[in-house]
Design a protein around this motif. Structure first.
Motif, PDB file in Angstrom:
ATOM      1  N   TYR A  18       0.853  -1.186   0.000  1.00 17.30           N
ATOM      2  CA  TYR A  18       0.000   0.000   0.000  1.00 17.30           C
ATOM      3  C   TYR A  18       0.886   1.232   0.000  1.00 17.30           C
ATOM      4  CZ  TYR A  18      -3.208  -3.618   1.376  1.00 17.30           C
ATOM      5  OH  TYR A  18      -3.933  -4.770   1.399  1.00 17.30           O
ATOM      6  N   ARG A  19       0.392   2.292  -0.660  1.00 14.47           N
ATOM      7  CA  ARG A  19       1.186   3.513  -0.794  1.00 14.47           C
ATOM      8  C   ARG A  19       0.330   4.709  -0.379  1.00 14.47           C
ATOM      9  NH1 ARG A  19      -0.220   6.593  -4.444  1.00 14.47           N
ATOM     10  NH2 ARG A  19       0.947   8.495  -4.756  1.00 14.47           N
ATOM     11  N   ALA A  20       0.900   5.609   0.415  1.00 16.38           N
ATOM     12  CA  ALA A  20       0.201   6.854   0.739  1.00 16.38           C
ATOM     13  C   ALA A  20       1.209   8.002   0.625  1.00 16.38           C
ATOM     14  CB  ALA A  20      -0.388   6.799   2.147  1.00 16.38           C
ATOM     15  N   PRO A  21       0.851   9.054  -0.135  1.00 15.53           N
ATOM     16  CA  PRO A  21       1.808  10.119  -0.412  1.00 15.53           C
ATOM     17  C   PRO A  21       1.902  11.183   0.681  1.00 15.53           C
ATOM     18  CG  PRO A  21      -0.222  10.510  -1.629  1.00 15.53           C
ATOM     19  CD  PRO A  21      -0.405   9.215  -0.895  1.00 15.53           C
ATOM     20  N   GLY A  22       3.053  11.851   0.733  1.00 15.76           N
ATOM     21  CA  GLY A  22       3.188  13.105   1.483  1.00 15.76           C
ATOM     22  C   GLY A  22       2.591  14.230   0.647  1.00 15.76           C
ATOM     23  N   ARG A  23       2.688  15.443   1.146  1.00  6.29           N
ATOM     24  CA  ARG A  23       2.096  16.550   0.406  1.00  6.29           C
ATOM     25  C   ARG A  23       2.910  17.830   0.581  1.00  6.29           C
ATOM     26  NH1 ARG A  23       2.641  19.459   4.040  1.00  6.29           N
ATOM     27  NH2 ARG A  23       1.459  19.696   5.947  1.00  6.29           N
ATOM     28  N   VAL A  24       2.690  18.728  -0.370  1.00  5.47           N
ATOM     29  CA  VAL A  24       3.170  20.084  -0.155  1.00  5.47           C
ATOM     30  C   VAL A  24       1.938  20.976  -0.272  1.00  5.47           C
ATOM     31  CG1 VAL A  24       3.783  20.612  -2.581  1.00  5.47           C
ATOM     32  CG2 VAL A  24       5.017  21.719  -0.726  1.00  5.47           C
ATOM     33  N   ASN A  25       1.815  21.921   0.648  1.00  2.00           N
ATOM     34  CA  ASN A  25       0.658  22.815   0.582  1.00  2.00           C
ATOM     35  C   ASN A  25       1.072  24.078  -0.161  1.00  2.00           C
ATOM     36  OD1 ASN A  25      -1.884  23.827   1.017  1.00  2.00           O
ATOM     37  ND2 ASN A  25      -1.435  24.598   3.079  1.00  2.00           N
ATOM     38  N   LEU A  26       0.371  24.396  -1.261  1.00  4.77           N
ATOM     39  CA  LEU A  26       0.764  25.562  -2.064  1.00  4.77           C
ATOM     40  C   LEU A  26       0.347  26.858  -1.389  1.00  4.77           C
ATOM     41  CD1 LEU A  26      -0.068  24.330  -5.692  1.00  4.77           C
ATOM     42  CD2 LEU A  26       2.050  24.074  -4.354  1.00  4.77           C
ATOM     43  N   ILE A  27      -0.824  26.870  -0.801  1.00  2.00           N
ATOM     44  CA  ILE A  27      -1.304  28.057  -0.071  1.00  2.00           C
ATOM     45  C   ILE A  27      -2.522  27.648   0.763  1.00  2.00           C
ATOM     46  CG2 ILE A  27      -2.913  28.959  -1.849  1.00  2.00           C
ATOM     47  CD1 ILE A  27      -1.480  31.774  -1.216  1.00  2.00           C
ATOM     48  N   GLY A  28      -2.789  28.427   1.835  1.00  7.71           N
ATOM     49  CA  GLY A  28      -3.871  28.072   2.757  1.00  7.71           C
ATOM     50  C   GLY A  28      -3.239  27.371   3.954  1.00  7.71           C
ATOM     51  N   GLU A  29      -2.381  28.118   4.667  1.00  2.00           N
ATOM     52  CA  GLU A  29      -1.637  27.502   5.770  1.00  2.00           C
ATOM     53  C   GLU A  29      -2.268  27.871   7.103  1.00  2.00           C
ATOM     54  OE1 GLU A  29       0.228  24.736   5.687  1.00  2.00           O
ATOM     55  OE2 GLU A  29       1.482  25.830   4.266  1.00  2.00           O
ATOM     56  N   HIS A  30      -2.393  26.872   7.964  1.00  3.40           N
ATOM     57  CA  HIS A  30      -3.013  27.059   9.274  1.00  3.40           C
ATOM     58  C   HIS A  30      -4.443  27.577   9.135  1.00  3.40           C
ATOM     59  CE1 HIS A  30       0.217  26.055  12.088  1.00  3.40           C
ATOM     60  NE2 HIS A  30       1.046  26.517  11.177  1.00  3.40           N
ATOM     61  N   THR A  31      -5.140  27.076   8.149  1.00  4.22           N
ATOM     62  CA  THR A  31      -6.550  27.447   7.972  1.00  4.22           C
ATOM     63  C   THR A  31      -7.462  26.231   8.110  1.00  4.22           C
ATOM     64  OG1 THR A  31      -6.156  27.159   5.620  1.00  4.22           O
ATOM     65  CG2 THR A  31      -6.173  29.418   6.430  1.00  4.22           C
ATOM     66  N   ASP A  32      -6.879  25.023   8.127  1.00  3.16           N
ATOM     67  CA  ASP A  32      -7.768  23.845   8.081  1.00  3.16           C
ATOM     68  C   ASP A  32      -8.507  23.617   9.395  1.00  3.16           C
ATOM     69  OD1 ASP A  32      -5.431  22.923   9.360  1.00  3.16           O
ATOM     70  OD2 ASP A  32      -5.378  20.999   8.284  1.00  3.16           O
ATOM     71  N   TYR A  33      -7.841  23.863  10.525  1.00 10.40           N
ATOM     72  CA  TYR A  33      -8.513  23.585  11.802  1.00 10.40           C
ATOM     73  C   TYR A  33      -9.506  24.675  12.196  1.00 10.40           C
ATOM     74  CZ  TYR A  33      -4.252  26.129  13.219  1.00 10.40           C
ATOM     75  OH  TYR A  33      -3.221  27.029  13.292  1.00 10.40           O
ATOM     76  N   THR A  34      -9.617  25.728  11.371  1.00  5.17           N
ATOM     77  CA  THR A  34     -10.713  26.683  11.570  1.00  5.17           C
ATOM     78  C   THR A  34     -11.699  26.578  10.394  1.00  5.17           C
ATOM     79  OG1 THR A  34      -9.207  28.331  10.676  1.00  5.17           O
ATOM     80  CG2 THR A  34      -9.551  28.365  13.041  1.00  5.17           C
ATOM     81  N   LEU A  35     -11.730  25.403   9.771  1.00  9.18           N
ATOM     82  CA  LEU A  35     -12.742  25.080   8.751  1.00  9.18           C
ATOM     83  C   LEU A  35     -12.617  25.933   7.498  1.00  9.18           C
ATOM     84  CD1 LEU A  35     -15.844  24.681  11.112  1.00  9.18           C
ATOM     85  CD2 LEU A  35     -14.048  23.013  10.570  1.00  9.18           C
ATOM     86  N   GLY A  36     -11.393  26.392   7.206  1.00  6.62           N
ATOM     87  CA  GLY A  36     -11.173  27.238   6.041  1.00  6.62           C
ATOM     88  C   GLY A  36     -10.774  26.455   4.808  1.00  6.62           C
ATOM     89  N   PHE A  37      -9.945  27.098   3.968  1.00  9.19           N
ATOM     90  CA  PHE A  37      -9.589  26.541   2.659  1.00  9.19           C
ATOM     91  C   PHE A  37      -8.092  26.276   2.574  1.00  9.19           C
ATOM     92  CE2 PHE A  37     -13.417  28.992   2.305  1.00  9.19           C
ATOM     93  CZ  PHE A  37     -14.243  28.164   1.548  1.00  9.19           C
ATOM     94  N   VAL A  38      -7.746  25.201   1.878  1.00  2.46           N
ATOM     95  CA  VAL A  38      -6.337  24.849   1.679  1.00  2.46           C
ATOM     96  C   VAL A  38      -6.151  24.382   0.236  1.00  2.46           C
ATOM     97  CG1 VAL A  38      -5.905  24.213   4.091  1.00  2.46           C
ATOM     98  CG2 VAL A  38      -6.754  22.479   2.519  1.00  2.46           C
ATOM     99  N   LEU A  39      -4.909  24.429  -0.242  1.00  4.00           N
ATOM    100  CA  LEU A  39      -4.641  24.007  -1.622  1.00  4.00           C
ATOM    101  C   LEU A  39      -3.365  23.155  -1.688  1.00  4.00           C
ATOM    102  CD1 LEU A  39      -5.719  24.421  -4.589  1.00  4.00           C
ATOM    103  CD2 LEU A  39      -3.935  26.159  -4.807  1.00  4.00           C
ATOM    104  N   PRO A  40      -3.440  21.938  -1.181  1.00  4.88           N
ATOM    105  CA  PRO A  40      -2.258  21.083  -1.230  1.00  4.88           C
ATOM    106  C   PRO A  40      -2.153  20.264  -2.516  1.00  4.88           C
ATOM    107  CG  PRO A  40      -3.960  20.021   0.059  1.00  4.88           C
ATOM    108  CD  PRO A  40      -4.544  21.322  -0.424  1.00  4.88           C
ATOM    109  N   VAL A  41      -0.992  19.667  -2.669  1.00  2.00           N
ATOM    110  CA  VAL A  41      -0.685  18.784  -3.790  1.00  2.00           C
ATOM    111  C   VAL A  41      -0.107  17.509  -3.178  1.00  2.00           C
ATOM    112  CG1 VAL A  41       1.149  18.484  -5.514  1.00  2.00           C
ATOM    113  CG2 VAL A  41      -0.206  20.568  -5.524  1.00  2.00           C
TER     114      VAL A  41
END
Ligand code: GLA
Length: 376
Positions: A18-41
């Motif tokens: 099984y394979r699971a990738p890491g990620r890089v977040n392009l923009i939207g940092e420290h917004t996920d735990y306040t229910l906001g928006f993120v743009l990772p790859v």
């Protein structure tokens, strides 16, 4: 990988990988735990786990990185407490799976990962998601439930009050595409990136001790802001927020300002990407970094140096820290033909300043987790 498995466990017959990738977040940092928006790859750096059922009631996990074998009684998993080491990720997942009605089947596991640990590229979520798939061993689960389950493992067992971004992108990643995630609805849309640019992560090779406690502080500060304002931070536009910011203590106001403006930058970045407005995408990345540096205060001298140096190199559109902060990686958007020169310049400048060689990881947007081919 299977040869190593054979050496460790005698036979690799019937192994599934099984394979699971890491990620890089392009923009939207420290917004996920306040229910906001993120743009990772999702990246081509990934954690692979080879698994074979074991006949003796034991769960054995070997970490190739740590060169460490750990053994557990499979039946005792639901009662386990955290060990405060790397095993908390797979065991936390096994505990949550058992709670969700997927009891652990005894197995031998080999973990190999190309996601650098502590680099802000989400080695933890890659390990959680790969472990979950290995434990499920083909049993079906809804992908979103799986992301939430792995997030719960990290929150409840590892003890980090993280958002959903890392586990989500590790599951929902897509080749040649960034993924805009709405962390409230938990829906997403794929955002194809302009072909005339590329992204690279640069690893500062440091992780400051502050990272864990500061993350918890930021989560608490954002919750305090939302409480005082009476609405989730994502429901404010920057101008609506400014008209209310005077009601908040100054520190909390700065933290919330980062989140509110960062959410707006995600939307702007996505639109700019669709239009092919590369200069604006680059500017938004730099604004994001300044906001994380000054208002959110999760950067550090090494990351600031990498960003400032990147911006002085020909062919670079923008650069910012990525991930939780206090070390780890920056992500830089640049012209593909500028990459060799960029690499040489940034490595020599960083070595001269910090006597450490930073590692570069070109970012190739990759598919999300699944049963897959072995790591070569
Ligand atoms: C860590 C957490 C994520 C997210 C980022 C910051 O990677 O696991 O949930 O909060 O930090 O954007």
């Amino acid at each position: 990988m299977l040869e190593t498995f054979r050496q460790l466990f005698g036979s690799a017959e019937g192994a599934r990988i099984y394979r699971a990738p890491g990620r890089v977040n392009l923009i939207g940092e420290h917004t996920d735990y306040t229910l906001g928006f993120v743009l990772p790859v999702a990246l081509d750096l990934a954690t692979h786990i080879a698994a074979v059922p074991s006949p003796d009631g034991m769960l054995r996990i070997y970490s190739q990185q740590r060169r460490e074998l750990r053994e557990f009684t499979a039946a005792g998993i639901p009662q386990r407490q955290p060990a405060h080491d790397w095993t908390d990720y797979p065991i936390g997942v096994a505990v949550e799976l058992a709670r969700a009605g997927f009891p652990l089947a005894p197995a031998n596991l080999l973990i190999c990962s190309s996601v650098p640990e502590g680099s802000g590229l989400s080695s933890s979520a890659a390990l959680e998601v790969a472990s979950a798939l290995a434990f499920l061993s083909g049993r079906a689960i809804d992908p979103l439930d799986l992301a939430r389950l792995c997030q719960r493992a990290e929150r409840n067992f590892v003890g980090v009050p993280c958002g959903i971004m890392d586990q989500y992108i590790s599951i929902f990643g897509r080749r040649n595409s960034a993924v805009e995630i709405d962390c409230r609805s938990l829906g997403h849309r794929f955002v194809p990136l302009p072909e005339s640019i590329t992204f690279t992560a640069v690893n500062s090779m440091v992780k400051h001790a502050l990272a864990g406690s500061a993350y918890k502080d930021r989560v608490a500060e954002c919750a305090a802001a939302a409480d005082a304002l009476g609405l989730p931070l994502r429901d404010f536009s920057p101008s609506q927020f400014e008209s209310k910011a005077h009601n908040l203590p100054p520190l909390v106001a700065r933290r919330a300002r980062h989140v509110v403006t960062e959410n707006a930058r995600v939307a702007d970045f996505v639109e700019s990407s669709m239009r092919g407005d590369l200069a604006r995408m680059g500017r938004l990345m730099v604004e994001s970094h300044r906001s994380l540096q000054n208002d959110y205060e999760v950067s550090c001298p090494e990351l600031d140096f990498l960003v400032d140096t990147a911006l002085s190199i020909d062919g670079v559109y923008g650069s910012r820290m990525t991930g939780g902060g206090f070390g780890g990686c920056t992500v830089t958007m640049l012209r593909p033909d500028a990459l060799p020169h960029f690499q040489q310049q940034i490595v020599s400048a960083y070595e001269a300043r910090f006597q450490v060689t930073p590692q570069l990881y070109p970012c190739h947007p990759s598919p999300g987790a699944g049963e897959g081919p072995a790591n070569p």
